[in-house]
Scaffold this active site. Structure first.
Site, PDB file in Angstrom:
ATOM      1  N   ASN A  79       0.863  -1.174   0.000  1.00 10.47           N
ATOM      2  CA  ASN A  79       0.000   0.000   0.000  1.00 10.47           C
ATOM      3  C   ASN A  79       0.907   1.234   0.000  1.00 10.47           C
ATOM      4  O   ASN A  79       2.139   1.132  -0.046  1.00 10.47           O
ATOM      5  CB  ASN A  79      -0.996  -0.031   1.168  1.00 10.47           C
ATOM      6  CG  ASN A  79      -0.311   0.046   2.532  1.00 10.47           C
ATOM      7  OD1 ASN A  79       0.874   0.406   2.644  1.00 10.47           O
ATOM      8  ND2 ASN A  79      -1.039  -0.289   3.582  1.00 10.47           N
ATOM      9  N   GLY A 108      -6.093   2.394  -2.132  1.00  8.73           N
ATOM     10  CA  GLY A 108      -7.375   2.636  -1.464  1.00  8.73           C
ATOM     11  C   GLY A 108      -8.491   2.831  -2.470  1.00  8.73           C
ATOM     12  O   GLY A 108      -8.643   2.033  -3.402  1.00  8.73           O
ATOM     13  N   ASP A 161      -5.857  -7.288   2.741  1.00  9.65           N
ATOM     14  CA  ASP A 161      -5.716  -8.757   2.808  1.00  9.65           C
ATOM     15  C   ASP A 161      -6.643  -9.428   1.790  1.00  9.65           C
ATOM     16  O   ASP A 161      -6.250 -10.399   1.128  1.00  9.65           O
ATOM     17  CB  ASP A 161      -6.040  -9.266   4.216  1.00  9.65           C
ATOM     18  CG  ASP A 161      -5.089  -8.702   5.265  1.00  9.65           C
ATOM     19  OD1 ASP A 161      -3.931  -8.393   4.914  1.00  9.65           O
ATOM     20  OD2 ASP A 161      -5.503  -8.566   6.431  1.00  9.65           O
ATOM     21  N   GLY A 169     -15.863  -5.085   9.827  1.00  7.38           N
ATOM     22  CA  GLY A 169     -15.009  -6.190  10.245  1.00  7.38           C
ATOM     23  C   GLY A 169     -13.988  -6.563   9.191  1.00  7.38           C
ATOM     24  O   GLY A 169     -13.948  -5.974   8.103  1.00  7.38           O
TER      25      GLY A 169
HETATM   26  P1  ADP Z   1      -4.577  -1.372   2.959  1.00  9.04           P
HETATM   27  O1  ADP Z   1      -5.893  -1.918   3.399  1.00  9.04           O
HETATM   28  O2  ADP Z   1      -3.463  -2.380   3.016  1.00  9.04           O
HETATM   29  O3  ADP Z   1      -4.197  -0.050   3.554  1.00  9.04           O
HETATM   30  P2  ADP Z   1      -5.616  -0.073   0.578  1.00  9.04           P
HETATM   31  O4  ADP Z   1      -6.228   0.971   1.435  1.00  9.04           O
HETATM   32  O5  ADP Z   1      -4.812   0.393  -0.595  1.00  9.04           O
HETATM   33  O6  ADP Z   1      -4.703  -1.096   1.378  1.00  9.04           O
HETATM   34  O7  ADP Z   1      -6.823  -0.997   0.058  1.00  9.04           O
HETATM   35  C1  ADP Z   1      -6.609  -2.205  -0.628  1.00  9.04           C
HETATM   36  C2  ADP Z   1      -7.613  -2.350  -1.750  1.00  9.04           C
HETATM   37  O8  ADP Z   1      -8.937  -2.351  -1.200  1.00  9.04           O
HETATM   38  C3  ADP Z   1      -7.606  -1.226  -2.768  1.00  9.04           C
HETATM   39  O9  ADP Z   1      -6.672  -1.463  -3.794  1.00  9.04           O
HETATM   40  C4  ADP Z   1      -9.036  -1.240  -3.267  1.00  9.04           C
HETATM   41  O10 ADP Z   1      -9.187  -2.269  -4.216  1.00  9.04           O
HETATM   42  C5  ADP Z   1      -9.831  -1.616  -2.025  1.00  9.04           C
HETATM   43  N1  ADP Z   1     -10.311  -0.409  -1.327  1.00  9.04           N
HETATM   44  C6  ADP Z   1      -9.804   0.142  -0.198  1.00  9.04           C
HETATM   45  N2  ADP Z   1     -10.497   1.253   0.153  1.00  9.04           N
HETATM   46  C7  ADP Z   1     -11.468   1.392  -0.785  1.00  9.04           C
HETATM   47  C8  ADP Z   1     -12.537   2.325  -1.003  1.00  9.04           C
HETATM   48  N3  ADP Z   1     -12.744   3.368  -0.168  1.00  9.04           N
HETATM   49  N4  ADP Z   1     -13.350   2.152  -2.075  1.00  9.04           N
HETATM   50  C9  ADP Z   1     -13.165   1.117  -2.929  1.00  9.04           C
HETATM   51  N5  ADP Z   1     -12.184   0.209  -2.767  1.00  9.04           N
HETATM   52  C10 ADP Z   1     -11.354   0.326  -1.733  1.00  9.04           C
END
Ligand code: ADP
Length: 306
Positions: free
Chosen positions: A189, A225, A257, A292
């Site tokens: 990330n 994200g 995950d 969760g």
């Molecule tokens: P981590 O949970 O490790 O911090 P991320 O925040 O990048 O990693 O989220 C991982 C994946 O989950 C993203 O690449 C996306 O596919 C999905 N994701 C996370 N947040 C969102 C969101 N607000 N809307 C849509 N998909 C999301």
């Protein structure tokens, strides 16, 4: 350990399994102070346990190699893995109490977390060597850094020639070159990308992805994200953006995950990196729409259409 010839696994996850112990509080106690909180909630967690459940729920034939204690938390974790359909022959028991995360949540939703790795810290290189049949039976192996680094290094060394290693360096730590070189892909990330690159990060995700390739992995995936993900293949030098779906996010715990598990599974089925990531962002998006970690992971039917 006995693995039958017909027991081929789409995915072997090697990693942590924790019990998450969650208490809501009005405010955090100061040193020497006691505050009363809500009833205790106990949830199965740990990055390894999360990834295994996420993959199995999607329909992947999944095995987990992990260590838990000979205690009630360990039994809870074994149960949750079995319920999701994960092969648990690789879950070792004993040596220390099951890992726990002690989590207090305040009214603004901010968490304070103390992790006791417990049995996760006792998953040894010897445990990896003893699990040879599981490695031989897996198309893809996925590993994170909530187990000892020397154990992760042994995983990289234990890989069969036709097996693919997916590594998420979380929590971030310096990695030996031979481990980095085995990653296909390294999945990070934004926070992990910045940690690994230090001052050389560059300013755009595309620059991060190229700089991460320079550290030696075969390929790189940067998750962004709500913005989705970026994939970079060291063989072609190609960098591709994979947009996310627009969803109402209620809890992003475990999204990374779920993403990584989905990605690893699809790569094992032979999909290209960008194609597998396009599926994984849909799984990540589904996971953030529910509360969760493991409880939020979708079945194949619940993954939104592109
Ligand atoms: P981590 O949970 O490790 O911090 P991320 O925040 O990048 O990693 O989220 C991982 C994946 O989950 C993203 O690449 C996306 O596919 C999905 N994701 C996370 N947040 C969102 C969101 N607000 N809307 C849509 N998909 C999301």
């Amino acid at each position: 350990m006995h693995v039958n010839d017909h027991d081929r696994y789409d995915l072997l996850v090697v990693g942590s399994a924790n019990a998450d112990l969650v208490v809501g509080v009005e405010r955090r106690p100061a040193a020497g102070e006691t505050v009363l909180g809500s009833d205790l909630a106990v949830h199965p967690g740990g990055k390894g346990g999360n990834q295994a459940v996420a993959a199995a729920r999607l329909g992947a034939r999944t095995a987990l190699l992990a260590r838990v204690g000979d205690d009630a938390h360990g039994r809870l974790l074994l149960e949750s893995q079995k319920e999701a359909g994960v092969e648990t022959a690789g879950i070792l028991v004993g040596g220390a109490p099951t890992g726990v995360a002690l989590i207090t949540v305040d009214p603004s939703g901010d968490n304070s977390i103390v992790v006791s790795p417990g049995a996760n810290a006792r998953l040894t290189p010897q445990d990896i060597r003893a699990a040879g049949p599981l490695f031989a039976a897996a198309r893809v192996v996925s590993v994170q850094l909530e187990i000892p680094l020397e154990t992760v290094a042994e995983v990289a060394a234990a890989m069969a020639a036709d097996t693919r290693l997916v590594l998420n360096p979380s929590p971030p730590a310096p990695l030996p070159d031979h481990v980095l070189a085995a990653c296909d892909p390294l999945v990070v990330n934004e926070h992990e990308a910045r940690y690994m690159l230090g001052d050389d990060a560059g300013s755009t995700p595309e620059e991060w992805a190229r700089a991460l390739l320079g550290l030696g992995p075969q390929s790189v995936v940067v998750t962004l994200g709500a913005a989705g993900a970026l994939v970079a293949d060291g063989r072609t030098g190609e960098v591709v953006t994979v947009p996310s779906l627009r969803v109402e996010a209620v809890d992003t715990t475990g999204a990374g995950d779920a993403f990584t598990a989905a990605l690893a599974w699809r790569l094992g089925l032979g999909e290209e990196l960008a194609q597998a990531a396009a599926f994984a962002v849909r799984v990540g998006a589904a996971a953030v729409t529910r509360q969760g970690a493991q409880a939020s992971f979708p079945t194949a039917h619940e993954v939104p259409a592109p």
